[in-house]
Write a protein that holds these residues in place. Sequence first.
Motif, PDB file in Angstrom:
ATOM      1  N   GLN A 137       0.844  -1.205   0.000  1.00  0.00           N
ATOM      2  CA  GLN A 137       0.000   0.000   0.000  1.00  0.00           C
ATOM      3  C   GLN A 137       0.877   1.252   0.000  1.00  0.00           C
ATOM      4  OE1 GLN A 137      -3.547  -0.596   0.519  1.00  0.00           O
ATOM      5  NE2 GLN A 137      -3.832   1.517  -0.160  1.00  0.00           N
ATOM      6  N   ASN A 146      -0.028   1.883  -5.633  1.00  0.00           N
ATOM      7  CA  ASN A 146       0.625   0.940  -4.724  1.00  0.00           C
ATOM      8  C   ASN A 146       1.692   0.149  -5.484  1.00  0.00           C
ATOM      9  OD1 ASN A 146      -1.360   1.739  -2.864  1.00  0.00           O
ATOM     10  ND2 ASN A 146      -2.761   0.157  -3.593  1.00  0.00           N
ATOM     11  N   SER A 169      -2.545  -1.256  -9.119  1.00  0.00           N
ATOM     12  CA  SER A 169      -3.701  -0.941  -8.263  1.00  0.00           C
ATOM     13  C   SER A 169      -4.616   0.115  -8.864  1.00  0.00           C
ATOM     14  CB  SER A 169      -3.232  -0.494  -6.882  1.00  0.00           C
ATOM     15  OG  SER A 169      -2.411   0.651  -6.982  1.00  0.00           O
ATOM     16  N   ALA A 173      -7.795  -2.678 -10.100  1.00  0.00           N
ATOM     17  CA  ALA A 173      -8.018  -2.570  -8.651  1.00  0.00           C
ATOM     18  C   ALA A 173      -8.513  -3.876  -8.029  1.00  0.00           C
ATOM     19  CB  ALA A 173      -9.000  -1.439  -8.365  1.00  0.00           C
ATOM     20  N   TRP A 176      -5.757  -6.512  -8.109  1.00  0.00           N
ATOM     21  CA  TRP A 176      -4.695  -6.132  -7.156  1.00  0.00           C
ATOM     22  C   TRP A 176      -5.140  -6.473  -5.741  1.00  0.00           C
ATOM     23  CZ3 TRP A 176      -3.792  -3.217  -2.849  1.00  0.00           C
ATOM     24  CH2 TRP A 176      -2.461  -2.948  -2.537  1.00  0.00           C
ATOM     25  N   GLN A 177      -6.360  -6.123  -5.428  1.00  0.00           N
ATOM     26  CA  GLN A 177      -6.874  -6.358  -4.089  1.00  0.00           C
ATOM     27  C   GLN A 177      -6.900  -7.850  -3.756  1.00  0.00           C
ATOM     28  OE1 GLN A 177      -7.564  -3.602  -2.218  1.00  0.00           O
ATOM     29  NE2 GLN A 177      -7.713  -5.016  -0.491  1.00  0.00           N
TER      30      GLN A 177
END
Length: 183
Positions: A137, A146, A169, A173, A176-177
Motif C-alpha cells: 500500500q 501501490n 492498483s 483494482a 490487485w486487491q
Amino acid sequence: MNDRELRLTMICDDDRPSHDERAPGDGHTRRQFLQRASCAVGALAALGLPAEVMALPISEVSGESSPASDAVQRYPIPSTDSVKIDRKNEVILVRYQGRVYAFGLWCPHQNTALNWVAGDHQFQCPKHHSKYQPTGQFISGRATRNMDRYGITKDGTSAVVDLDMIWQSDKDAAQWQAASIPA
Ligand code: FES
C-alpha cells in the motif's frame, strides 16, 4: 547508530540490475548483501526495538520454475512474517499478518529498485522516496499507485506466482486487491 544507519538495502541502484552475483549499484556481492542485512537485523535486536520492527527479516529466495513455463514460479510459503527477494525473477515475496504477497521489485513510479527499510517497517524508493507498507500500500511520495502485485495462488505449502500476471492498483483494482493468499 540510528534507524537510517540500520537501513536494510535490498538493492540500491537506480537502474535495473543484471542477473549475476553482484548486488547492483553498491558494488557488493550477494554474500556481502546478505551479511549487511543480517548485521542490521542483529543491531536492531541489540537496540531492543519493538518486536514489530524486527518482525520482517529479509533474505533471498529462489523460485522453482514450473515445468510448463518459466513465468510460473513456486516458493515455499514462509513460516513466519518476512521479506524474501528473488532477484533472478525480480520478485519480492512478503508474508505479513497472515497473508502472502508477491510484488514486482521495482517502484511503480520510475522502475527504481525498492529497499526494505526494516527500521521504518516500510519499502522505500531511493530515487524519489516513495514509501509503501509491507502490503504494498502506497504511503507517501511521488508514486501514484501501490506496489505492483503478481498473481499468486496457493498449492499446498507453496505460493505459486505468475510473472505474466502483474496487477497495477490504479488499473486493475479488483485483481490487485485479490492478489494475496493465506499463509
Ligand atoms: S522512482 Fe520511486 S518514487 Fe520515483
